[in-house]
Design an enzyme around this catalytic site. Structure first.
Site, PDB file in Angstrom:
ATOM      1  N   ARG A 125       0.827  -1.209   0.000  1.00 26.90           N
ATOM      2  CA  ARG A 125       0.000   0.000   0.000  1.00 26.90           C
ATOM      3  C   ARG A 125       0.866   1.265   0.000  1.00 26.90           C
ATOM      4  O   ARG A 125       0.686   2.163  -0.820  1.00 26.90           O
ATOM      5  CB  ARG A 125      -0.914   0.011   1.247  1.00 26.90           C
ATOM      6  CG  ARG A 125      -2.065  -0.964   1.192  1.00 26.90           C
ATOM      7  CD  ARG A 125      -2.853  -0.961   2.501  1.00 26.90           C
ATOM      8  NE  ARG A 125      -2.107  -1.574   3.583  1.00 26.90           N
ATOM      9  CZ  ARG A 125      -2.188  -2.866   3.931  1.00 26.90           C
ATOM     10  NH1 ARG A 125      -3.036  -3.651   3.313  1.00 26.90           N
ATOM     11  NH2 ARG A 125      -1.450  -3.355   4.904  1.00 26.90           N
ATOM     12  N   HIS A 147      -6.411   2.383  13.493  1.00 27.70           N
ATOM     13  CA  HIS A 147      -5.896   2.057  12.153  1.00 27.70           C
ATOM     14  C   HIS A 147      -6.823   1.110  11.402  1.00 27.70           C
ATOM     15  O   HIS A 147      -7.684   0.462  11.998  1.00 27.70           O
ATOM     16  CB  HIS A 147      -4.515   1.404  12.260  1.00 27.70           C
ATOM     17  CG  HIS A 147      -3.411   2.378  12.507  1.00 27.70           C
ATOM     18  ND1 HIS A 147      -3.105   2.854  13.748  1.00 27.70           N
ATOM     19  CD2 HIS A 147      -2.539   2.981  11.649  1.00 27.70           C
ATOM     20  CE1 HIS A 147      -2.093   3.707  13.665  1.00 27.70           C
ATOM     21  NE2 HIS A 147      -1.731   3.809  12.400  1.00 27.70           N
ATOM     22  N   LYS A 193      -3.473  -3.806   9.246  1.00 26.04           N
ATOM     23  CA  LYS A 193      -2.187  -3.515   9.896  1.00 26.04           C
ATOM     24  C   LYS A 193      -1.736  -4.717  10.722  1.00 26.04           C
ATOM     25  O   LYS A 193      -2.526  -5.283  11.475  1.00 26.04           O
ATOM     26  CB  LYS A 193      -2.337  -2.269  10.786  1.00 26.04           C
ATOM     27  CG  LYS A 193      -1.048  -1.828  11.432  1.00 26.04           C
ATOM     28  CD  LYS A 193      -1.209  -0.444  12.069  1.00 26.04           C
ATOM     29  CE  LYS A 193       0.064  -0.034  12.792  1.00 26.04           C
ATOM     30  NZ  LYS A 193       1.261  -0.081  11.937  1.00 26.04           N
TER      31      LYS A 193
HETATM   32  N1  LIG Z   1       6.118   5.920   8.543  1.00 26.84           N
HETATM   33  C1  LIG Z   1       4.901   6.144   8.036  1.00 26.84           C
HETATM   34  O1  LIG Z   1       4.496   7.303   7.798  1.00 26.84           O
HETATM   35  C2  LIG Z   1       4.029   4.973   7.711  1.00 26.84           C
HETATM   36  C3  LIG Z   1       2.834   5.147   7.022  1.00 26.84           C
HETATM   37  C4  LIG Z   1       2.108   4.031   6.665  1.00 26.84           C
HETATM   38  C5  LIG Z   1       2.577   2.766   6.990  1.00 26.84           C
HETATM   39  N2  LIG Z   1       3.744   2.641   7.684  1.00 26.84           N
HETATM   40  C6  LIG Z   1       4.338   1.347   7.969  1.00 26.84           C
HETATM   41  O2  LIG Z   1       4.893   0.863   6.746  1.00 26.84           O
HETATM   42  C7  LIG Z   1       4.864  -0.565   6.734  1.00 26.84           C
HETATM   43  C8  LIG Z   1       4.165  -1.030   5.471  1.00 26.84           C
HETATM   44  O3  LIG Z   1       2.822  -0.670   5.501  1.00 26.84           O
HETATM   45  P1  LIG Z   1       1.845  -1.016   4.280  1.00 26.84           P
HETATM   46  O4  LIG Z   1       0.471  -0.623   4.702  1.00 26.84           O
HETATM   47  O5  LIG Z   1       2.407  -0.462   3.006  1.00 26.84           O
HETATM   48  O6  LIG Z   1       1.965  -2.623   4.259  1.00 26.84           O
HETATM   49  P2  LIG Z   1       1.676  -3.621   3.047  1.00 26.84           P
HETATM   50  O7  LIG Z   1       1.452  -4.949   3.672  1.00 26.84           O
HETATM   51  O8  LIG Z   1       0.649  -3.060   2.143  1.00 26.84           O
HETATM   52  O9  LIG Z   1       3.065  -3.637   2.243  1.00 26.84           O
HETATM   53  C9  LIG Z   1       4.231  -4.270   2.655  1.00 26.84           C
HETATM   54  C10 LIG Z   1       4.946  -4.776   1.408  1.00 26.84           C
HETATM   55  O10 LIG Z   1       6.237  -5.236   1.798  1.00 26.84           O
HETATM   56  C11 LIG Z   1       6.477  -6.425   1.062  1.00 26.84           C
HETATM   57  N3  LIG Z   1       7.551  -7.186   1.717  1.00 26.84           N
HETATM   58  C12 LIG Z   1       7.460  -8.109   2.699  1.00 26.84           C
HETATM   59  N4  LIG Z   1       8.679  -8.568   3.019  1.00 26.84           N
HETATM   60  C13 LIG Z   1       9.551  -7.926   2.213  1.00 26.84           C
HETATM   61  C14 LIG Z   1      10.967  -7.954   2.066  1.00 26.84           C
HETATM   62  N5  LIG Z   1      11.722  -8.777   2.806  1.00 26.84           N
HETATM   63  N6  LIG Z   1      11.552  -7.144   1.149  1.00 26.84           N
HETATM   64  C15 LIG Z   1      10.797  -6.332   0.373  1.00 26.84           C
HETATM   65  N7  LIG Z   1       9.452  -6.258   0.468  1.00 26.84           N
HETATM   66  C16 LIG Z   1       8.847  -7.045   1.382  1.00 26.84           C
HETATM   67  C17 LIG Z   1       5.124  -7.125   0.997  1.00 26.84           C
HETATM   68  O11 LIG Z   1       5.087  -8.106  -0.043  1.00 26.84           O
HETATM   69  C18 LIG Z   1       4.223  -5.939   0.710  1.00 26.84           C
HETATM   70  O12 LIG Z   1       4.115  -5.686  -0.674  1.00 26.84           O
HETATM   71  C19 LIG Z   1       4.189  -0.975   8.047  1.00 26.84           C
HETATM   72  O13 LIG Z   1       5.177  -1.234   9.012  1.00 26.84           O
HETATM   73  C20 LIG Z   1       3.406   0.268   8.430  1.00 26.84           C
HETATM   74  O14 LIG Z   1       3.186   0.352   9.810  1.00 26.84           O
HETATM   75  C21 LIG Z   1       4.465   3.715   8.057  1.00 26.84           C
HETATM   76  O1  LIG Z   2      -0.945   1.884   8.022  1.00 22.86           O
HETATM   77  C1  LIG Z   2      -0.065   1.671   8.884  1.00 22.86           C
HETATM   78  O2  LIG Z   2       0.305   0.520   9.197  1.00 22.86           O
HETATM   79  C2  LIG Z   2       0.591   2.824   9.529  1.00 22.86           C
HETATM   80  N1  LIG Z   2       1.574   2.582  10.343  1.00 22.86           N
HETATM   81  C3  LIG Z   2       2.350   3.554  10.993  1.00 22.86           C
HETATM   82  C4  LIG Z   2       2.482   3.250  12.474  1.00 22.86           C
HETATM   83  O3  LIG Z   2       2.451   2.072  12.862  1.00 22.86           O
HETATM   84  O4  LIG Z   2       2.654   4.182  13.244  1.00 22.86           O
HETATM   85  C5  LIG Z   2       2.041   4.981  10.665  1.00 22.86           C
HETATM   86  C6  LIG Z   2       0.687   5.236  10.157  1.00 22.86           C
HETATM   87  C7  LIG Z   2       0.159   4.187   9.204  1.00 22.86           C
END
Ligand SMILES: NC(=O)c1ccc[n+]([C@@H]2O[C@H](COP(=O)([O-])OP(=O)(O)OC[C@H]3O[C@@H](n4cnc5c(N)ncnc54)[C@H](O)[C@@H]3O)[C@@H](O)[C@H]2O)c1
Ligand SMILES: O=C(O)C1=N[C@H](C(=O)O)CCC1
Length: 251
Positions: free
Chosen positions: A11, A137, A141
């Site tokens: 995502r 969330h 997640k």
């Molecule tokens: N820092 C921020 O602002 C923020 C915002 C949103 C989400 N997040 C975090 O980002 C992370 C991802 O969230 P998401 O909603 O995109 O998850 P998601 O499940 O949609 O995407 C994760 C992707 O990583 C891939 N993946 C798994 N293992 C892998 C590896 N070893 N190497 C490369 N790719 C790999 C999966 O196949 C998948 O496509 C989570 O930890 C979430 O909490 C952080």
């Molecule tokens: O969608 C998620 O997963 C997100 N993860 C982050 C967190 O764990 O703080 C940030 C917001 C979205």
């Protein structure tokens, strides 16, 4: 600047790919996902790699990026003091071996509203008897509490400890499982609900008054200005930086 994206099929990764492709000063040179090796040969000559993968993979990815001499911007959650320490040590070894200036930015939240909410919460923390955090969330997640909530609670706890504030009053004797996770002495509650993206509420209480700080991320595009800022800034910030508040000079 050439940019690789790890977790490109996810995502956040897909949204980052589109944002990089839409930025005139950035070029998307690699899209990697689960099963792809992270190494110079697969990174397409990237200067910076952005990691939005899974908590179980992100640390290994960052070490592979350091070995490949690529700066890292990490949004994936699940980092601990120990895993961050291992990155600092690896960066030190890389610098000693002649690869100075490599930067790693780990930010649990790239949304401006979330970074400001955390900053305001840390400022308010010392003035209230009680403090609790609620994070809300989408139900896809995989980790709880959120990285943002952990970062928020840790900042609140540090501010209260600095000011000598007593632990939040709590007469609970039974049913502790209903009182949320204990993050450095601050109670954190996690809600998972279809329709949500990422939201946080920080509650402070005194006798006769309450302060609520709330932020809402309704769409993943809201994280992109922060991610792209991180990409542009990390190349000039050697070592480990934790939290976008440091890049925004809010810390
Ligand atoms: N820092 C921020 O602002 C923020 C915002 C949103 C989400 N997040 C975090 O980002 C992370 C991802 O969230 P998401 O909603 O995109 O998850 P998601 O499940 O949609 O995407 C994760 C992707 O990583 C891939 N993946 C798994 N293992 C892998 C590896 N070893 N190497 C490369 N790719 C790999 C999966 O196949 C998948 O496509 C989570 O930890 C979430 O909490 C952080
Ligand atoms: O969608 C998620 O997963 C997100 N993860 C982050 C967190 O764990 O703080 C940030 C917001 C979205």
């Amino acid at each position: 600047m050439r940019v690789a994206v790890l977790g490109a099929a996810g995502r956040m990764g897909a949204t980052v790919c589109a944002a990089v492709e839409g930025a005139a000063d950035l070029e998307l040179v690699a899209r990697l996902d689960a099963g792809d090796e992270v190494a110079a040969a697969t990174l397409g000559g990237a200067d910076v790699a952005v990691d939005f993968t899974v908590p179980s993979a992100t640390e290994a990815n960052v070490h592979a990026l350091i070995d490949a001499g690529v700066h890292a911007v990490v949004g994936t959650t699940g980092w601990t003091e120990e895993s961050r320490g291992r990155v600092v040590a690896h960066l030190g070894r890389a610098a000693a071996a002649g690869a100075p200036g490599l930067g790693v930015l780990i930010a649990p939240n790239f949304g401006l509203s979330a970074v400001l909410a955390m900053t305001f919460a840390a400022k308010a923390a010392r003035y209230f008897e009680s403090a609790e955090v609620i994070e809300l969330h989408h139900p896809d997640k995989v980790d709880a509490p959120s990285g943002t909530a952990r970062h928020t609670a840790a900042a609140i706890a540090a501010a209260r400890a600095d000011a000598g504030v007593a632990p939040s009053p709590d007469a609970t004797e039974t049913g502790w499982e209903a009182r949320g996770a204990d993050v450095d002495g601050v109670r954190v509650h996690a809600v998972r609900l279809r329709g949500l993206v990422a939201h946080e509420e920080i509650l402070f209480g005194n006798a006769g008054e309450q302060l609520v700080i709330r932020q809402d991320s309704f769409d993943r595009v809201s994280f992109m200005p922060g991610v792209l800022l991180g990409v542009r800034e990390v190349v000039g910030r050697p070592g480990l930086t934790v939290g976008l508040e440091n890049v925004l000079d809010l810390a």
